[in-house]
Design a protein around this motif. Sequence first.
Motif, PDB file in Angstrom:
ATOM      1  N   ALA A 129      -2.077  46.311  80.213  1.00  0.00           N
ATOM      2  CA  ALA A 129      -0.931  46.443  79.316  1.00  0.00           C
ATOM      3  C   ALA A 129      -1.144  47.584  78.321  1.00  0.00           C
ATOM      4  CB  ALA A 129      -0.693  45.134  78.573  1.00  0.00           C
ATOM      5  N   LEU A 130      -2.375  47.724  77.820  1.00  0.00           N
ATOM      6  CA  LEU A 130      -2.663  48.821  76.893  1.00  0.00           C
ATOM      7  C   LEU A 130      -2.584  50.166  77.612  1.00  0.00           C
ATOM      8  CD1 LEU A 130      -3.483  49.609  74.045  1.00  0.00           C
ATOM      9  CD2 LEU A 130      -5.870  49.399  74.743  1.00  0.00           C
ATOM     10  N   SER A 131      -3.081  50.219  78.839  1.00  0.00           N
ATOM     11  CA  SER A 131      -2.989  51.456  79.617  1.00  0.00           C
ATOM     12  C   SER A 131      -1.537  51.821  79.894  1.00  0.00           C
ATOM     13  CB  SER A 131      -3.743  51.299  80.938  1.00  0.00           C
ATOM     14  OG  SER A 131      -3.610  52.444  81.740  1.00  0.00           O
ATOM     15  N   LEU A 132      -0.718  50.814  80.155  1.00  0.00           N
ATOM     16  CA  LEU A 132       0.704  51.060  80.383  1.00  0.00           C
ATOM     17  C   LEU A 132       1.379  51.598  79.128  1.00  0.00           C
ATOM     18  CD1 LEU A 132       3.183  50.825  82.227  1.00  0.00           C
ATOM     19  CD2 LEU A 132       3.457  48.459  81.438  1.00  0.00           C
ATOM     20  N   GLN A 133       0.992  51.059  77.969  1.00  0.00           N
ATOM     21  CA  GLN A 133       1.570  51.540  76.708  1.00  0.00           C
ATOM     22  C   GLN A 133       1.135  52.980  76.429  1.00  0.00           C
ATOM     23  OE1 GLN A 133       3.620  49.279  75.356  1.00  0.00           O
ATOM     24  NE2 GLN A 133       4.388  50.826  73.917  1.00  0.00           N
ATOM     25  N   PHE A 134      -0.114  53.304  76.752  1.00  0.00           N
ATOM     26  CA  PHE A 134      -0.611  54.667  76.600  1.00  0.00           C
ATOM     27  C   PHE A 134       0.179  55.630  77.487  1.00  0.00           C
ATOM     28  CE2 PHE A 134      -3.403  58.075  78.096  1.00  0.00           C
ATOM     29  CZ  PHE A 134      -3.825  58.634  76.896  1.00  0.00           C
ATOM     30  N   THR A 135       0.372  55.248  78.749  1.00  0.00           N
ATOM     31  CA  THR A 135       1.142  56.083  79.677  1.00  0.00           C
ATOM     32  C   THR A 135       2.588  56.213  79.232  1.00  0.00           C
ATOM     33  OG1 THR A 135      -0.294  55.294  81.467  1.00  0.00           O
ATOM     34  CG2 THR A 135       1.759  56.382  82.093  1.00  0.00           C
ATOM     35  N   LYS A 136       3.132  55.131  78.702  1.00  0.00           N
ATOM     36  CA  LYS A 136       4.510  55.149  78.207  1.00  0.00           C
ATOM     37  C   LYS A 136       4.664  56.134  77.056  1.00  0.00           C
ATOM     38  CE  LYS A 136       7.982  51.880  76.445  1.00  0.00           C
ATOM     39  NZ  LYS A 136       8.215  50.457  76.072  1.00  0.00           N
ATOM     40  N   GLY A 137       3.688  56.136  76.147  1.00  0.00           N
ATOM     41  CA  GLY A 137       3.729  57.072  75.028  1.00  0.00           C
ATOM     42  C   GLY A 137       3.631  58.519  75.490  1.00  0.00           C
ATOM     43  N   LEU A 138       2.720  58.789  76.433  1.00  0.00           N
ATOM     44  CA  LEU A 138       2.592  60.148  76.956  1.00  0.00           C
ATOM     45  C   LEU A 138       3.849  60.596  77.677  1.00  0.00           C
ATOM     46  CD1 LEU A 138      -1.022  60.533  78.418  1.00  0.00           C
ATOM     47  CD2 LEU A 138      -0.053  61.584  76.376  1.00  0.00           C
ATOM     48  N   ALA A 139       4.448  59.687  78.461  1.00  0.00           N
ATOM     49  CA  ALA A 139       5.670  60.038  79.181  1.00  0.00           C
ATOM     50  C   ALA A 139       6.807  60.330  78.201  1.00  0.00           C
ATOM     51  CB  ALA A 139       6.064  58.904  80.127  1.00  0.00           C
ATOM     52  N   GLY A 140       6.911  59.508  77.149  1.00  0.00           N
ATOM     53  CA  GLY A 140       7.948  59.751  76.143  1.00  0.00           C
ATOM     54  C   GLY A 140       7.745  61.086  75.442  1.00  0.00           C
ATOM     55  N   TRP A 141       6.495  61.406  75.137  1.00  0.00           N
ATOM     56  CA  TRP A 141       6.183  62.693  74.492  1.00  0.00           C
ATOM     57  C   TRP A 141       6.547  63.856  75.409  1.00  0.00           C
ATOM     58  CZ3 TRP A 141       0.754  63.673  71.858  1.00  0.00           C
ATOM     59  CH2 TRP A 141       0.860  64.781  71.015  1.00  0.00           C
ATOM     60  N   PHE A 142       6.228  63.718  76.688  1.00  0.00           N
ATOM     61  CA  PHE A 142       6.493  64.775  77.652  1.00  0.00           C
ATOM     62  C   PHE A 142       7.997  65.016  77.808  1.00  0.00           C
ATOM     63  CE2 PHE A 142       7.339  65.970  82.119  1.00  0.00           C
ATOM     64  CZ  PHE A 142       6.698  67.197  82.143  1.00  0.00           C
ATOM     65  N   PHE A 143       8.767  63.947  77.927  1.00  0.00           N
ATOM     66  CA  PHE A 143      10.215  64.107  78.091  1.00  0.00           C
ATOM     67  C   PHE A 143      10.868  64.645  76.821  1.00  0.00           C
ATOM     68  CE2 PHE A 143       9.679  60.958  81.600  1.00  0.00           C
ATOM     69  CZ  PHE A 143      10.169  61.770  82.610  1.00  0.00           C
ATOM     70  N   GLN A 144      10.318  64.295  75.674  1.00  0.00           N
ATOM     71  CA  GLN A 144      10.828  64.845  74.421  1.00  0.00           C
ATOM     72  C   GLN A 144      10.550  66.344  74.347  1.00  0.00           C
ATOM     73  OE1 GLN A 144      12.741  63.429  72.417  1.00  0.00           O
ATOM     74  NE2 GLN A 144      12.392  63.922  70.262  1.00  0.00           N
ATOM     75  N   ILE A 145       9.398  66.768  74.842  1.00  0.00           N
ATOM     76  CA  ILE A 145       9.087  68.198  74.897  1.00  0.00           C
ATOM     77  C   ILE A 145      10.076  68.921  75.800  1.00  0.00           C
ATOM     78  CG2 ILE A 145       7.387  69.889  75.715  1.00  0.00           C
ATOM     79  CD1 ILE A 145       5.206  67.916  74.827  1.00  0.00           C
ATOM     80  N   LEU A 146      10.354  68.350  76.971  1.00  0.00           N
ATOM     81  CA  LEU A 146      11.314  68.955  77.884  1.00  0.00           C
ATOM     82  C   LEU A 146      12.695  69.038  77.261  1.00  0.00           C
ATOM     83  CD1 LEU A 146      10.412  67.364  81.356  1.00  0.00           C
ATOM     84  CD2 LEU A 146       9.821  69.624  80.488  1.00  0.00           C
ATOM     85  N   LEU A 147      13.097  67.982  76.557  1.00  0.00           N
ATOM     86  CA  LEU A 147      14.410  67.971  75.920  1.00  0.00           C
ATOM     87  C   LEU A 147      14.513  69.059  74.860  1.00  0.00           C
ATOM     88  CD1 LEU A 147      17.185  66.691  75.326  1.00  0.00           C
ATOM     89  CD2 LEU A 147      16.010  65.096  73.778  1.00  0.00           C
ATOM     90  N   LEU A 148      13.523  69.125  73.989  1.00  0.00           N
ATOM     91  CA  LEU A 148      13.564  70.107  72.908  1.00  0.00           C
ATOM     92  C   LEU A 148      13.460  71.529  73.448  1.00  0.00           C
ATOM     93  CD1 LEU A 148      13.763  70.437  69.887  1.00  0.00           C
ATOM     94  CD2 LEU A 148      11.293  70.202  69.717  1.00  0.00           C
ATOM     95  N   LYS A 149      12.606  71.734  74.441  1.00  0.00           N
ATOM     96  CA  LYS A 149      12.472  73.066  75.031  1.00  0.00           C
ATOM     97  C   LYS A 149      13.771  73.474  75.717  1.00  0.00           C
ATOM     98  CE  LYS A 149       9.627  76.525  75.790  1.00  0.00           C
ATOM     99  NZ  LYS A 149       9.086  77.333  74.682  1.00  0.00           N
ATOM    100  N   GLY A 150      14.410  72.539  76.406  1.00  0.00           N
ATOM    101  CA  GLY A 150      15.682  72.846  77.050  1.00  0.00           C
ATOM    102  C   GLY A 150      16.775  73.161  76.050  1.00  0.00           C
ATOM    103  N   LEU A 151      16.808  72.424  74.947  1.00  0.00           N
ATOM    104  CA  LEU A 151      17.809  72.698  73.918  1.00  0.00           C
ATOM    105  C   LEU A 151      17.578  74.066  73.287  1.00  0.00           C
ATOM    106  CD1 LEU A 151      18.144  69.227  72.138  1.00  0.00           C
ATOM    107  CD2 LEU A 151      19.834  70.369  73.561  1.00  0.00           C
ATOM    108  N   LEU A 152      16.327  74.426  73.077  1.00  0.00           N
ATOM    109  CA  LEU A 152      16.031  75.745  72.512  1.00  0.00           C
ATOM    110  C   LEU A 152      16.460  76.858  73.457  1.00  0.00           C
ATOM    111  CD1 LEU A 152      12.549  75.163  70.840  1.00  0.00           C
ATOM    112  CD2 LEU A 152      14.722  75.590  69.702  1.00  0.00           C
ATOM    113  N   TYR A 153      16.265  76.651  74.751  1.00  0.00           N
ATOM    114  CA  TYR A 153      16.729  77.650  75.713  1.00  0.00           C
ATOM    115  C   TYR A 153      18.245  77.779  75.667  1.00  0.00           C
ATOM    116  CZ  TYR A 153      12.504  78.939  78.281  1.00  0.00           C
ATOM    117  OH  TYR A 153      11.297  79.479  78.631  1.00  0.00           O
ATOM    118  N   SER A 154      18.935  76.649  75.615  1.00  0.00           N
ATOM    119  CA  SER A 154      20.398  76.697  75.570  1.00  0.00           C
ATOM    120  C   SER A 154      20.915  77.269  74.258  1.00  0.00           C
ATOM    121  CB  SER A 154      20.971  75.293  75.783  1.00  0.00           C
ATOM    122  OG  SER A 154      20.573  74.423  74.724  1.00  0.00           O
ATOM    123  N   LEU A 155      20.108  77.168  73.193  1.00  0.00           N
ATOM    124  CA  LEU A 155      20.501  77.725  71.903  1.00  0.00           C
ATOM    125  C   LEU A 155      20.075  79.181  71.746  1.00  0.00           C
ATOM    126  CD1 LEU A 155      19.579  74.701  69.599  1.00  0.00           C
ATOM    127  CD2 LEU A 155      21.860  75.448  70.237  1.00  0.00           C
TER     128      LEU A 155
END
Length: 264
Positions: free
Chosen positions: A143-169
Amino acid sequence: MNDNIGNPAGIQRPHPPGPFGNAFYGTGSGIIRGGLGAYGERFLGSSSEFMQSNISQHLSDSQYYFQVNGQYVRNKLKVILFPFLHRGHWTRITEPVGGRLSYKPPVHDINAPDLYIPFMAFGTYVVLAGFMLGVLGRFTPEALSLQFTKGLAGWFFQILLLKGLLYSLGSGEAPLLDVVAYTGYAFTGMSVAVFARIFWNYSYFFLLPWICVCMGIFLVKTMKRVLLGGTRSYEKHTNRHHYLLLFMAAAQFPWFFWLGNVGA
């Protein structure tokens, strides 16, 4: 049996010359060894030069994001958690280095991004999530490993979102480590929310919307500063930029609630 006659023990009989004689037997091997040695030295020299000019450059760039001290960390946490109280400017400070302008490191500029706070906040979030799982009676290594992976995945997708928005801007040239730092600051507020939930479960539902609003304000202010680096592009599509910035701020709500749902 006849071959061994007249051949003393321990002495090898010379091999007969090949079809081309002995012309290349001694000198040829020396030329080959010398050529391979010179090629190897040149290859290793160019590889070492590549390492020094590229990899060491990236390592020195990454060191920039860890030039922090205690005062910077305290002030930066105030800006992240209470951005509306920040009365100073949001622009970064530049200084001439090697004949060109360069940004001052975080220890000398409160608006400079760093990676110390995001990494420490992410580690704190994982530890608090594990403690929360124990309080709920659901703690397991998996369960702790899953939470760790969940946090990393959320961080990664947030990076993609922000990077994509910056490109569009029109500001896709923003350094990747800057984007990693800006998105990683969210784990500071997330750690506060999970910590409060350990003591009182309902406090999480009061704190999390507040933290989402604060993180949204922080990102909007920061991204406006990044966009103003290309003023011409910013002024050309002002309304579109405002809508995308509001979308970026609103996207913090589902992301925070997903990360904060520990043990689900």
